[in-house]
Design an enzyme around this catalytic site. Structure first.
Site, short mmCIF file in Angstrom:
data_model
loop_
_atom_site.label_atom_id
_atom_site.label_comp_id
_atom_site.label_asym_id
_atom_site.label_seq_id
_atom_site.Cartn_x
_atom_site.Cartn_y
_atom_site.Cartn_z
N GLY A 20 75.02 48.22 -10.33
CA GLY A 20 75.95 48.29 -11.45
C GLY A 20 75.76 49.46 -12.39
O GLY A 20 76.11 49.36 -13.58
N ARG A 73 88.38 35.21 4.19
CA ARG A 73 88.63 36.32 3.27
C ARG A 73 89.79 36.02 2.32
O ARG A 73 89.75 36.35 1.13
CB ARG A 73 88.94 37.56 4.11
CG ARG A 73 88.44 38.85 3.52
CD ARG A 73 88.69 39.99 4.47
NE ARG A 73 87.52 40.30 5.27
CZ ARG A 73 86.54 41.12 4.87
NH1 ARG A 73 86.59 41.69 3.68
NH2 ARG A 73 85.52 41.38 5.64
N LEU A 101 88.75 44.89 0.64
CA LEU A 101 89.85 44.05 0.15
C LEU A 101 91.05 44.21 1.08
O LEU A 101 91.37 45.31 1.52
CB LEU A 101 90.20 44.46 -1.28
CG LEU A 101 89.07 44.17 -2.28
CD1 LEU A 101 89.28 44.94 -3.59
CD2 LEU A 101 88.93 42.69 -2.55
N HIS A 117 83.85 56.70 -5.37
CA HIS A 117 83.29 56.88 -4.03
C HIS A 117 82.35 58.09 -4.04
O HIS A 117 82.69 59.14 -4.59
CB HIS A 117 84.43 57.11 -3.02
CG HIS A 117 83.92 57.27 -1.63
ND1 HIS A 117 83.52 56.20 -0.86
CD2 HIS A 117 83.73 58.38 -0.87
CE1 HIS A 117 83.09 56.65 0.31
NE2 HIS A 117 83.21 57.96 0.34
N ASP A 153 89.06 53.96 1.38
CA ASP A 153 88.71 55.27 0.80
C ASP A 153 89.79 56.34 1.02
O ASP A 153 89.47 57.53 1.10
CB ASP A 153 87.36 55.77 1.36
CG ASP A 153 86.23 54.80 1.06
OD1 ASP A 153 86.27 54.15 0.01
OD2 ASP A 153 85.29 54.70 1.88
C1 GRF Z 1 77.93 54.26 -6.03
O1 GRF Z 1 77.34 55.33 -5.34
C2 GRF Z 1 79.42 54.25 -5.81
O2 GRF Z 1 79.95 55.52 -5.64
C3 GRF Z 1 79.54 53.46 -4.53
O3 GRF Z 1 78.55 52.47 -4.60
C4 GRF Z 1 77.49 52.92 -5.44
C5 GRF Z 1 77.34 51.87 -6.49
O4 GRF Z 1 76.28 52.14 -7.36
N1 GRF Z 1 80.87 52.96 -4.38
P1 GRF Z 1 76.17 51.34 -8.73
O5 GRF Z 1 76.11 49.86 -8.36
O6 GRF Z 1 77.36 51.67 -9.55
O7 GRF Z 1 74.90 51.79 -9.35
#
Ligand code: GRF
Length: 223
Positions: A20, A73, A101, A117, A153
């Protein structure tokens, strides 16, 4: 939300599965005066996600919607959707949310569902982006905030940041420099979407006039 949703700060829910750190960056940004969004709910699909404790410490409501507790799901996504509606979320941010999702969920939130991403999309969709970038020997890598569409993505790009790949970089060193940029790009992208300055229109992200700034080039190695 401004625009179609009327005036006021957009109500934002963040979906996480783990650490997070991007969630924390969004919470921090939303504390600033004048920021056009407020974080109203954090939802994790994993009960033990470290990010839940961070959110609670910030005084933000949290919920766990554990995917394993549902037969399929569809049932999981219906429960998730219900929780987001209960919180009257205008915008949903995915922040390290590790469930794909399905189109019905994504379509219900079209234009209001965004993700961060860890690559310069459309390069390196999917997982292990830093290792793949290193294996390919690219000189420039980075991160992308984008609207979510059913294809993984592949959504319209809102904002990106680039970092140079250094000699001797490994997955962790490169990943941590990219992550530092994610923490800048994601709050910026949410600001643009919540204010109505970035909109999903006809399958593209349209930025209001004036957003974008001067032309800039990143040359690696520098001249
Ligand atoms: C990040 O690298 C984000 O780009 C990817 O998952 C990772 C999550 O990291 N989607 P965090 O939980 O926000 O620290």
């Amino acid at each position: 939300m401004t625009g179609a949703q009327g005036p006021g700060r957009a109500r934002v829910a963040i979906l996480i599965s783990g650490r997070g750190s991007n969630m924390a960056a969004l919470i921090e940004a939303a504390r600033a005066e004048g920021y056009p969004a407020q974080i109203v709910l954090i939802v994790s699909n994993e009960a033990d996600a470290a990010g839940l404790a961070t959110a609670e410490a910030s005084g933000i409501e949290t919920a766990t919607v554990a995917h394993r507790a549902f037969a399929d799901r569809d049932a999981f996504e219906r429960a998730l959707d219900e929780r987001l509606r209960e919180a009257r979320a205008d915008i949903v941010c995915l922040a390290g949310f590790m469930r794909v999702l399905t189109p019905p969920f994504v379509e219900r939130w079209t234009g209001r569902l965004i993700n961060i991403h860890p690559s310069l999309l459309p390069a390196y969709r999917g997982l292990h982006t830093h290792a793949r970038a290193l294996a390919d020997g690219v000189r420039i890598h980075g991160c992308t905030a984008h609207f979510v569409v059913p294809e993984l993505d592949a959504g319209p790009i809102i904002a990106q940041a680039a970092v140079s790949v250094l000699a001797g970089d490994h997955e962790a060193s490169l990943g941590s420099r990219v992550l530092a940029q994610e923490h800048i790009v994601y709050p910026m992208a949410l600001r643009l979407v919540a204010s109505g300055a970035a909109r999903l229109e006809g399958g593209r992200c349209v930025l209001s006039g004036g957003v974008g700034g001067p032309e800039r080039a990143l040359l690696v190695p520098p001249p």
